[in-house]
Design a protein around this motif. Sequence first.
Motif, PDB file in Angstrom:
ATOM      1  N   VAL A 198     -42.385   6.520 129.040  1.00  0.00           N
ATOM      2  CA  VAL A 198     -43.612   6.618 128.248  1.00  0.00           C
ATOM      3  C   VAL A 198     -44.497   5.422 128.583  1.00  0.00           C
ATOM      4  N   ASP A 199     -45.768   5.541 128.282  1.00  0.00           N
ATOM      5  CA  ASP A 199     -46.724   4.491 128.653  1.00  0.00           C
ATOM      6  C   ASP A 199     -46.419   3.130 128.027  1.00  0.00           C
ATOM      7  N   SER A 200     -45.732   3.116 126.890  1.00  0.00           N
ATOM      8  CA  SER A 200     -45.417   1.833 126.244  1.00  0.00           C
ATOM      9  C   SER A 200     -44.352   1.050 126.997  1.00  0.00           C
ATOM     10  N   GLY A 201     -43.700   1.684 127.978  1.00  0.00           N
ATOM     11  CA  GLY A 201     -42.660   1.002 128.751  1.00  0.00           C
ATOM     12  C   GLY A 201     -41.272   1.118 128.146  1.00  0.00           C
ATOM     13  N   THR A 202     -41.109   1.957 127.151  1.00  0.00           N
ATOM     14  CA  THR A 202     -39.828   2.099 126.456  1.00  0.00           C
ATOM     15  C   THR A 202     -38.807   2.818 127.328  1.00  0.00           C
ATOM     16  N   SER A 203     -37.609   2.245 127.355  1.00  0.00           N
ATOM     17  CA  SER A 203     -36.474   2.858 128.064  1.00  0.00           C
ATOM     18  C   SER A 203     -35.316   2.998 127.084  1.00  0.00           C
ATOM     19  N   ILE A 204     -34.341   3.801 127.449  1.00  0.00           N
ATOM     20  CA  ILE A 204     -33.164   3.945 126.584  1.00  0.00           C
ATOM     21  C   ILE A 204     -32.457   2.605 126.438  1.00  0.00           C
ATOM     22  N   LEU A 205     -32.309   1.863 127.513  1.00  0.00           N
ATOM     23  CA  LEU A 205     -31.624   0.569 127.438  1.00  0.00           C
ATOM     24  C   LEU A 205     -32.423  -0.419 126.578  1.00  0.00           C
ATOM     25  N   GLY A 206     -33.729  -0.383 126.697  1.00  0.00           N
ATOM     26  CA  GLY A 206     -34.562  -1.243 125.864  1.00  0.00           C
ATOM     27  C   GLY A 206     -34.408  -0.918 124.384  1.00  0.00           C
ATOM     28  N   LEU A 207     -34.301   0.358 124.059  1.00  0.00           N
ATOM     29  CA  LEU A 207     -34.085   0.765 122.664  1.00  0.00           C
ATOM     30  C   LEU A 207     -32.747   0.235 122.147  1.00  0.00           C
ATOM     31  N   ILE A 208     -31.717   0.336 122.970  1.00  0.00           N
ATOM     32  CA  ILE A 208     -30.394  -0.153 122.562  1.00  0.00           C
ATOM     33  C   ILE A 208     -30.442  -1.658 122.337  1.00  0.00           C
ATOM     34  N   GLN A 209     -31.093  -2.378 123.223  1.00  0.00           N
ATOM     35  CA  GLN A 209     -31.203  -3.832 123.047  1.00  0.00           C
ATOM     36  C   GLN A 209     -31.978  -4.176 121.767  1.00  0.00           C
ATOM     37  N   HIS A 210     -33.074  -3.469 121.531  1.00  0.00           N
ATOM     38  CA  HIS A 210     -33.867  -3.695 120.323  1.00  0.00           C
ATOM     39  C   HIS A 210     -33.020  -3.456 119.067  1.00  0.00           C
ATOM     40  N   LEU A 211     -32.237  -2.387 119.067  1.00  0.00           N
ATOM     41  CA  LEU A 211     -31.405  -2.087 117.900  1.00  0.00           C
ATOM     42  C   LEU A 211     -30.294  -3.114 117.717  1.00  0.00           C
ATOM     43  N   MET A 212     -29.775  -3.665 118.814  1.00  0.00           N
ATOM     44  CA  MET A 212     -28.783  -4.742 118.701  1.00  0.00           C
ATOM     45  C   MET A 212     -29.396  -5.924 117.969  1.00  0.00           C
ATOM     46  N   GLU A 213     -30.610  -6.293 118.351  1.00  0.00           N
ATOM     47  CA  GLU A 213     -31.276  -7.421 117.697  1.00  0.00           C
ATOM     48  C   GLU A 213     -31.579  -7.114 116.240  1.00  0.00           C
TER      49      GLU A 213
END
Length: 165
Positions: A48-63
């Motif tokens: 998506v244009d925001s640059g979101t990836s599945i791995l980025g989502l997982i990292q965000h949720l870890m934080e």
Amino acid sequence: MAETQREPVPRVDTGELDVAHAFLKFQRHCVLKKAEGLTEDQLRRPMVDSGTSILGLIQHLMEAERFWFDHHLGGAHWSEEDELDMAVPAGMSSGEVIADYLAAAADSDRAIEAAGDPEAPMAIPLPDGVRHSLRWILAHMTTETARHAGHADIIREQLDGGTGR
């Protein structure tokens, strides 16, 4: 299109804390299921244009797990300087990010079990001084995780057609 990753929702109904905790665990599982079977490149690929990836989502949720359960509920130190949000460092493998998320979730589970009561207040208040309850933190994290599970579901479908919760 048939759902290829569908699983039943929790059937736990033994008390408020058990139900809330079961649904948070289910949403975590849904997020991780979106990563199963993907290559390192696919996990990192923004769809998506925001640059979101599945791995980025997982990292965000870890934080987010660490921020709400370790810091606010448990009183652990938190530094905004350590936040990566959804920008996964190139030198960090997907396995490391997923292991960090699993470790954060396990730590959160222990904090939830130690608090033991939905009324348990935050150890560290919000900047406005409010000390929400464990109930509020669970509702907030389940909502946050479910929202990002939906994002991951869309990204997964774009990557390889996989669908379902």
